[in-house]
Design a protein around this motif. Structure first.
Motif, PDB file in Angstrom:
ATOM      1  N   LEU A 198      13.601  -1.137 -25.686  1.00  0.00           N
ATOM      2  CA  LEU A 198      14.755  -0.275 -25.421  1.00  0.00           C
ATOM      3  C   LEU A 198      14.984  -0.023 -23.930  1.00  0.00           C
ATOM      4  CD1 LEU A 198      14.029   2.381 -28.180  1.00  0.00           C
ATOM      5  CD2 LEU A 198      16.088   0.972 -28.099  1.00  0.00           C
ATOM      6  N   ALA A 199      13.906   0.042 -23.155  1.00  0.00           N
ATOM      7  CA  ALA A 199      13.982   0.506 -21.764  1.00  0.00           C
ATOM      8  C   ALA A 199      15.003  -0.235 -20.904  1.00  0.00           C
ATOM      9  CB  ALA A 199      12.592   0.434 -21.130  1.00  0.00           C
ATOM     10  N   GLU A 236      12.918   8.452 -19.874  1.00  0.00           N
ATOM     11  CA  GLU A 236      12.160   8.503 -18.623  1.00  0.00           C
ATOM     12  C   GLU A 236      10.829   9.210 -18.832  1.00  0.00           C
ATOM     13  OE1 GLU A 236      14.907  10.427 -16.047  1.00  0.00           O
ATOM     14  OE2 GLU A 236      16.083   8.597 -15.640  1.00  0.00           O
ATOM     15  N   HIS A 237      10.838  10.273 -19.628  1.00  0.00           N
ATOM     16  CA  HIS A 237       9.610  11.023 -19.917  1.00  0.00           C
ATOM     17  C   HIS A 237       8.598  10.152 -20.657  1.00  0.00           C
ATOM     18  CE1 HIS A 237       6.849  14.024 -21.526  1.00  0.00           C
ATOM     19  NE2 HIS A 237       7.166  13.624 -22.758  1.00  0.00           N
ATOM     20  N   TYR A 238       9.038   9.469 -21.712  1.00  0.00           N
ATOM     21  CA  TYR A 238       8.099   8.690 -22.516  1.00  0.00           C
ATOM     22  C   TYR A 238       7.635   7.428 -21.795  1.00  0.00           C
ATOM     23  CZ  TYR A 238       8.802  11.721 -26.531  1.00  0.00           C
ATOM     24  OH  TYR A 238       8.812  12.804 -27.375  1.00  0.00           O
ATOM     25  N   LEU A 255       4.932   8.654 -19.515  1.00  0.00           N
ATOM     26  CA  LEU A 255       3.751   9.007 -20.299  1.00  0.00           C
ATOM     27  C   LEU A 255       3.023   7.754 -20.783  1.00  0.00           C
ATOM     28  CD1 LEU A 255       2.027  11.183 -21.651  1.00  0.00           C
ATOM     29  CD2 LEU A 255       3.638  11.163 -23.587  1.00  0.00           C
ATOM     30  N   ALA A 256       3.778   6.774 -21.270  1.00  0.00           N
ATOM     31  CA  ALA A 256       3.168   5.532 -21.755  1.00  0.00           C
ATOM     32  C   ALA A 256       2.470   4.791 -20.620  1.00  0.00           C
ATOM     33  CB  ALA A 256       4.238   4.651 -22.389  1.00  0.00           C
ATOM     34  N   GLU A 257       3.106   4.752 -19.453  1.00  0.00           N
ATOM     35  CA  GLU A 257       2.496   4.084 -18.300  1.00  0.00           C
ATOM     36  C   GLU A 257       1.193   4.768 -17.906  1.00  0.00           C
ATOM     37  OE1 GLU A 257       3.581   2.927 -13.663  1.00  0.00           O
ATOM     38  OE2 GLU A 257       5.113   3.773 -14.978  1.00  0.00           O
TER      39      GLU A 257
END
Length: 302
Positions: A120-121, A83-85, A88-90
């Protein structure tokens, strides 16, 4: 007379040697598992029902639930970081949209690892879905991970390179700990082939349980002839005494509850599910103390 069920079992569990040793090991494993099951006949019946398709064109809900549980359990330790990454990517994709959409000689490392992250998401969304879609997960796993040796950090905004450095270990670990095991060990076949295997498995399970029941009857008869009981037999007879056929506590159980107001259980961690049922029968609302006492701590054995 040819026993088709037995031949099927030999072909499944000893396909190369046609040796009964593999099958013998499976029967022993079932026997060992049932030694800690309070109501083995019910458990065996449930296994047949689990593997039997409820409709001809679908895998049984119980089997699909096991597939779902496998995905969820693998993803669970990584969910907060995913959820964090993703967030951050968005955020960085919005912030550097002009750069990421521009014509460049090479793709950035940030974009390579984001691609892996987005493969993966969807696996992490399986837990929230009301129904499990086997084909959806299979198709997710059919997507190829980008080669991580591609991409460049040259002439890339520093913040994107910093994000790549931060998330590369996470994405790589998720690929190796979630994506690869699911693809190579669990979701091996597209749905139609998996359905066919499930149907064949139902026949195999029925044949295996029939063979186990025959083995159990003969083993029980032999023990009676020799006037012996195993430890599992003693526990099982306790269950028969303490519970009625419908699973409710018997008069004997209620009598013991009245007789003993407190129960102390030493070495509780060594108890199995069957023994837990025995405790439940004789205690109910009465206090139970779970201890791990040793003789040198108490001055005597309990």
């Amino acid at each position: 007379e040819k026993d088709e069920d037995f031949i099927r079992l030999i072909e499944v569990f000893s396909p190369t040697s046609y040796d009964i040793k593999g099958l013998y090991g499976i029967i022993n494993a079932i026997s060992s598992e049932l030694s800690s099951v309070p109501f083995p006949e019910k458990w065996l019946k449930e296994q047949v029902e689990i593997y039997t398709p409820k409709q001809p064109d679908t895998i049984s809900p119980e089997i699909l639930s096991r597939f779902k549980d496998c995905v969820v359990s693998m993803c669970a330790p990584y969910k907060p970081m995913m959820e964090h990454y993703l967030a951050l990517a968005e955020e960085l994709n919005r912030k550097y949209e002009s750069f990421l959409n521009s014509s460049r000689k090479s793709i950035s490392k940030f974009e390579i690892y984001c691609e892996g992250l987005y493969i993966l998401a969807p696996l992490f969304d399986v837990e929230a879905s009301e129904t499990f879609d086997y084909s959806f997960v299979y198709e997710c796993l059919e997507k190829s991970f980008p080669p991580f040796n591609r991409g460049s950090t040259k002439d890339v905004p520093e913040e994107l390179n910093a994000c790549f450095q931060e998330m590369k270990g996470f994405v790589t670990e998720c690929r190796d700990s979630i994506y690869k095991p699911l693809k190579n060990k669990v979701f091996l076949y597209p749905y139609p082939q998996a359905l066919q295997i499930a149907r064949e498995s139902a026949q195999t399970v029925r044949a295996l349980i029939n063979l186990y029941n025959e083995y159990s009857e003969r083993y029980t008869l032999r023990k009676k002839e020799n006037n012996v009981l195993s430890f599992a037999d003693l526990s099982r007879y306790c269950i028969k005494i303490l519970f009625n056929d419908d699973g409710t506590p018997s008069e004997a159980a209620y009598s013991l509850r009245k007789k003993y107001t407190d129960v102390i259980v030493d070495e509780y961690q060594d108890n199995n599910y069957l023994q837990e049922y025995i405790l439940k029968a004789v205690t109910d609302d009465n206090p139970v103390s779970y201890t791990h006492l040793r003789a040198h701590e108490t001055g005597r054995n309990l």
